[in-house]
Design a protein around this motif. Sequence first.
Motif, PDB file in Angstrom:
ATOM      1  N   TYR A 117      -4.672  -4.147   5.338  1.00 47.00           N
ATOM      2  CA  TYR A 117      -4.193  -3.741   4.015  1.00 47.00           C
ATOM      3  C   TYR A 117      -3.185  -2.619   4.191  1.00 47.00           C
ATOM      4  N   ILE A 118      -1.936  -2.891   3.798  1.00 49.24           N
ATOM      5  CA  ILE A 118      -0.844  -1.933   3.959  1.00 49.24           C
ATOM      6  C   ILE A 118      -0.042  -1.906   2.659  1.00 49.24           C
ATOM      7  N   HIS A 119       0.002  -0.746   2.036  1.00 49.09           N
ATOM      8  CA  HIS A 119       0.729  -0.621   0.771  1.00 49.09           C
ATOM      9  C   HIS A 119       2.185  -1.060   0.942  1.00 49.09           C
ATOM     10  N   GLY A 120       2.632  -1.925   0.052  1.00 44.90           N
ATOM     11  CA  GLY A 120       4.017  -2.359   0.053  1.00 44.90           C
ATOM     12  C   GLY A 120       4.321  -3.518   0.970  1.00 44.90           C
ATOM     13  N   HIS A 121       3.349  -3.983   1.760  1.00 45.31           N
ATOM     14  CA  HIS A 121       3.600  -5.081   2.681  1.00 45.31           C
ATOM     15  C   HIS A 121       3.653  -6.403   1.915  1.00 45.31           C
ATOM     16  N   THR A 185       2.563  -2.380  -7.170  1.00 42.51           N
ATOM     17  CA  THR A 185       3.824  -1.987  -6.550  1.00 42.51           C
ATOM     18  C   THR A 185       3.468  -1.226  -5.268  1.00 42.51           C
ATOM     19  N   TYR A 186       4.477  -0.695  -4.577  1.00 44.57           N
ATOM     20  CA  TYR A 186       4.187   0.092  -3.381  1.00 44.57           C
ATOM     21  C   TYR A 186       3.312   1.292  -3.703  1.00 44.57           C
ATOM     22  N   GLU A 187       3.602   1.983  -4.795  1.00 40.04           N
ATOM     23  CA  GLU A 187       2.843   3.184  -5.139  1.00 40.04           C
ATOM     24  C   GLU A 187       1.554   2.893  -5.900  1.00 40.04           C
ATOM     25  N   ILE A 188       1.517   1.836  -6.684  1.00 40.28           N
ATOM     26  CA  ILE A 188       0.402   1.585  -7.592  1.00 40.28           C
ATOM     27  C   ILE A 188      -0.420   0.400  -7.112  1.00 40.28           C
ATOM     28  N   GLY A 279       8.855  -5.354   4.597  1.00 37.70           N
ATOM     29  CA  GLY A 279       9.505  -4.486   3.627  1.00 37.70           C
ATOM     30  C   GLY A 279       8.551  -4.019   2.566  1.00 37.70           C
ATOM     31  N   LYS A 280       8.930  -2.951   1.915  1.00 37.10           N
ATOM     32  CA  LYS A 280       8.132  -2.443   0.803  1.00 37.10           C
ATOM     33  C   LYS A 280       8.364  -3.307  -0.427  1.00 37.10           C
TER      34      LYS A 280
END
Length: 282
Positions: A117-121, A185-188, A279-280
């Motif tokens: 689990y990687i934010h924005g992947h 999203t990347y942040e949320i 990419g994000k």
Amino acid sequence: MNKLFLPLFVLLYFTALPQVQAQLQMRGVEVGPWVGTAVYFGDLNTDFKLNRPGLAGGIGARYNFNHRLAVKASVNYGRIEAYDSDSDNPFELNRNLSFQNDVLDGTLQLEFNFLNYIHGHREYWFTPYAFAGISAFTHSPKTIADDGRTVSLRELGTEGQMRGDEYAIINMAVAGGVGFKWDITYEISMDISAGIRAGGTDYLDDVSTSYPDRSDLLRNRGRDAFELYDRSLMVNQEGERIDRAGEQRGDDTVKDVYIFAGFGVNYYFGDVRCPGLGGKRR
């Protein structure tokens, strides 16, 4: 419950430890609220019914060590309640007790993601996860008297507790559960989870052992205690409740538990530190 959750905590820790020692792929803090429901299982809900869910919510902060391991601290609130009148058990129906309790809970838990689990992947943007940890909570069971007043039960010593020897209002419990998290999203991101708190006390419902001597209770604790410790439907020929001193009131061999379940929204303040992971998804 302790025998179940403590080995789970150890298993998650040593399974995830190599991930911490390896190259960090994602690291940072995410913070956010959650809202959902709380339910209780214990002496006044031995059939594990879900018909009395209470409002629950809180806020938590999670620190991601990498794509598999995180630690989370949270502060949570939940209203739990139960009524013997909901039971199908003749003993419980006749006992005729009820309670409401506002639980304030602080929990520290270790989380293990079953998938990367990687934010924005673009690929690794969701995962089921499990968690285990410890909770500290406060509580104070109450009931509604016949005249409509809300009465705090702990101060009444309804099972014959002497003044100063009432059950603790601050307790520790073992926490554990499962969830599912995903990026918006990347942040949320969002997550859905269900977690149990077990082993802390047998007095979430003010019921645990046996009926006290009612004369002593009236003399030592007053009229409210006398009227609320025993609300049985069965009466004698004079229409008075039967003296049940020493008879079973609850089961002190099994602790009460409460469960929080709900949806959370989180804002991520960290970053992805390993190149070539995609990419994000902004």
